[in-house]
Design an enzyme around this catalytic site. Structure first.
Site, PDB file in Angstrom:
ATOM      1  N   VAL A 185       2.006  -1.935   4.472  1.00 22.94           N
ATOM      2  CA  VAL A 185       1.788  -0.500   4.291  1.00 22.94           C
ATOM      3  C   VAL A 185       3.144   0.198   4.277  1.00 22.94           C
ATOM      4  O   VAL A 185       3.949   0.012   5.194  1.00 22.94           O
ATOM      5  CB  VAL A 185       0.919   0.053   5.445  1.00 22.94           C
ATOM      6  CG1 VAL A 185       0.760   1.566   5.332  1.00 22.94           C
ATOM      7  CG2 VAL A 185      -0.442  -0.639   5.460  1.00 22.94           C
ATOM      8  N   CYS A 186       3.393   0.993   3.248  1.00 24.85           N
ATOM      9  CA  CYS A 186       4.643   1.745   3.167  1.00 24.85           C
ATOM     10  C   CYS A 186       4.749   2.668   4.377  1.00 24.85           C
ATOM     11  O   CYS A 186       3.901   3.536   4.586  1.00 24.85           O
ATOM     12  CB  CYS A 186       4.684   2.569   1.888  1.00 24.85           C
ATOM     13  SG  CYS A 186       6.135   3.633   1.789  1.00 24.85           S
ATOM     14  N   ILE A 187       5.799   2.476   5.179  1.00 20.16           N
ATOM     15  CA  ILE A 187       5.891   3.249   6.424  1.00 20.16           C
ATOM     16  C   ILE A 187       6.125   4.730   6.132  1.00 20.16           C
ATOM     17  O   ILE A 187       5.577   5.598   6.819  1.00 20.16           O
ATOM     18  CB  ILE A 187       6.963   2.648   7.370  1.00 20.16           C
ATOM     19  CG1 ILE A 187       6.888   3.297   8.756  1.00 20.16           C
ATOM     20  CG2 ILE A 187       8.359   2.786   6.795  1.00 20.16           C
ATOM     21  CD1 ILE A 187       7.651   2.546   9.825  1.00 20.16           C
TER      22      ILE A 187
ATOM     23  N   PHE B 206       0.863  -1.192   0.000  1.00 17.98           N
ATOM     24  CA  PHE B 206       0.000   0.000   0.000  1.00 17.98           C
ATOM     25  C   PHE B 206       0.892   1.233   0.000  1.00 17.98           C
ATOM     26  O   PHE B 206       1.687   1.429   0.923  1.00 17.98           O
ATOM     27  CB  PHE B 206      -0.925  -0.019   1.227  1.00 17.98           C
ATOM     28  CG  PHE B 206      -1.875  -1.189   1.215  1.00 17.98           C
ATOM     29  CD1 PHE B 206      -3.156  -1.067   0.700  1.00 17.98           C
ATOM     30  CD2 PHE B 206      -1.480  -2.439   1.695  1.00 17.98           C
ATOM     31  CE1 PHE B 206      -4.026  -2.145   0.670  1.00 17.98           C
ATOM     32  CE2 PHE B 206      -2.337  -3.530   1.669  1.00 17.98           C
ATOM     33  CZ  PHE B 206      -3.615  -3.384   1.154  1.00 17.98           C
TER      34      PHE B 206
ATOM     35  N   GLY C 298       2.862   6.059   4.978  1.00 18.36           N
ATOM     36  CA  GLY C 298       1.833   5.865   5.988  1.00 18.36           C
ATOM     37  C   GLY C 298       1.926   6.816   7.169  1.00 18.36           C
ATOM     38  O   GLY C 298       0.953   7.519   7.483  1.00 18.36           O
TER      39      GLY C 298
END
Lengths: 119, 85, 129
Positions: free
Chosen positions: C76-78, C39, C81
Site C-alpha cells: 500500500v502506498c504510504i 495499491f 494511504g
C-alpha cells in the site's frame, strides 16, 4: 532503465490523483527511470499558471510542476488538440512540447510502462 | 506492440485517437459497452464483464476471452496501457 | 514472466479489485510471477481491515489476503494511504491515533517500491479508479 510515461487526463483539484502521479514521476526519475509526462483531455487544465491549491488545503499543482526539471523530469508533453479545444493559455515554465495525436501514439508505443489511468 | 485495456467508452475514444492502428484492444469493465461487431479493429472482450452487464455478444462475431487469454495477451505485448476517463 | 500490478480503484467505486484479483490468479495459474501488487490513489482502501461485507457479496478482502498468504506482496502506498486513514500499528503510534486498520498481509511502503517493482518486472498492468 525503463521508459515510463505518466498520462494526466483529469483536472488537478477534483481529487489528488494528479499530485500523486507527479510524486510518482519524481520518484521514477530519482530511480533513474526515463520519465516523461503527457497532459491530455481535461488534464491540460493542470497547465494553467497562477494556481492556488493551498487555499483549499491542497498542494498547488502548478508549483509542483515547475519543480519537475530539478528532478530531471524534463520530457513534458501536452496534447495540442486538447489545449486548442480549451483555448488555454498555459504556463511557460517549465517548457511543454505540443504533440499531435499521431505523435502521442508514437510516444506511447515507445514506452515500457504507461501509468495514470483513472475513471 | 502495445496492448490497450479499455475500461469505459470515454477511455475507448481517448485510446482510439492515440493507438497505432494494428494494436490490439481488450474491452473490460464498462468498456464492454463499446463492443461493435462492425469494427475492423483487433478487439477482444472480457466475456465475464459482458455477461455481468447483460451485454449479449455472439461469439461468432466477437473475440470473447477469459482471464487466461487476457494474461496471454499481456505477456505478448508491451506496454500494456490502461484507458479510463 | 514477472508482473507488477497496480490497483488504483477503491472497493465499491470501481471493479479494480475484481479485475486485479482474477488477473493475479490467472497469472499464477500460468506460472507467471508477481513482483508486487501496489495499491495507489483510492486503491489503498482495499487494505482496510475494518470492512464489513454485506451478506451475499463477495469477500474481496479475503481474496487479496489469499494472494498475500501465497507470498505475494500487497504493498500500500504510504503517502496515498496514511492521508486517507489507512494506517498500521507503527503509524498509529507515530501519529498517536486510537486505532490501526491495515489488514493482515498488507504493508505500507514508499513510492520507491512502485518504481523498483516496475524496474524489476517484465510487465506493468494497472487497474484504474
Amino acid at each position: 532503465m525503463k521508459k515510463m510515461l505518466f498520462i494526466i487526463s483529469h483536472p488537478p483539484y477534483a481529487n489528488t490523483h494528479n499530485t500523486e502521479l507527479l510524486e510518482a514521476a519524481m520518484v521514477g526519475a530519482v530511480f533513474d527511470g526515463d520519465v516523461s509526462l503527457l497532459f491530455r483531455g481535461d488534464g491540460v487544465w493542470s497547465l494553467l499558471p497562477d494556481q492556488h491549491g493551498e487555499k483549499v488545503g491542497y498542494k498547488t499543482f502548478s508549483k509542483m510542476l515547475s519543480a519537475l526539471p530539478t528532478y530531471e523530469v524534463d520530457q513534458l508533453f501536452a496534447c495540442a488538440g486538447s489545449v486548442a479545444d480549451r483555448n488555454l493559455s498555459m504556463a511557460t515554465d517549465p517548457a511543454i512540447e505540443m504533440l499531435s495525436l499521431e505523435q502521442q501514439a508514437t510516444l506511447i508505443a515507445a514506452q515500457d510502462v504507461v501509468i495514470g489511468a483513472q475513471g | 506492440m502495445s496492448l490497450h485495456l479499455v475500461f469505459n467508452s470515454a477511455g475507448f475514444n481517448a485510446c482510439q485517437q492515440r493507438m497505432l492502428s494494428a494494436d490490439p484492444i481488450i474491452l473490460l469493465g464498462d468498456g464492454v459497452y463499446s463492443a461493435d461487431a462492425s469494427s475492423e479493429q483487433n478487439i477482444y472482450i472480457l466475456a465475464l464483464d459482458a455477461q455481468v452487464r447483460g451485454v449479449i455478444l455472439d461469439p461468432s462475431q466477437f473475440n470473447l476471452i477469459d482471464y487466461d487469454a487476457f494474461v496471454a495477451l499481456t505477456a505478448a505485448h508491451l506496454p500494456v496501457v490502461s484507458w479510463a476517463e | 514472466m514477472k508482473y507488477t500490478l497496480a490497483i488504483h480503484g477503491a472497493p465499491y467505486a470501481s471493479q479494480a479489485a475484481q479485475h486485479g484479483i482474477a488477473f493475479a490468479e490467472a497469472l499464477l495459474r500460468q506460472k507467471h510471477t508477481i513482483e508486487r501488487i501496489f495499491f495507489f490513489h483510492e486503491g489503498v482502501y482495499q487494505a482496510l481491515s475494518t470492512r464489513v461485507i454485506p451478506q451475499g457479496e463477495e469477500e474481496l478482502l479475503e481474496k487479496w489476503q489469499g494472494l498475500g498468504s501465497q507470498g505475494i506482496e500487497l504493498a500500500v502506498c504510504i503517502a496515498s494511504g496514511i492521508k486517507r486513514g489507512v494506517i498500521n500499528e507503527a503509524e498509529r503510534l507515530r501519529y498517536e491515533k486510537n486505532a490501526s486498520n491495515l489488514a493482515e498481509h498488507f504493508t505500507l511502503v514508499g513510492l520507491g517500491q512502485l518504481i523498483s517493482a516496475i524496474n524489476d518486472a517484465d510487465r506493468y498492468v494497472e487497474f484504474p479508479s
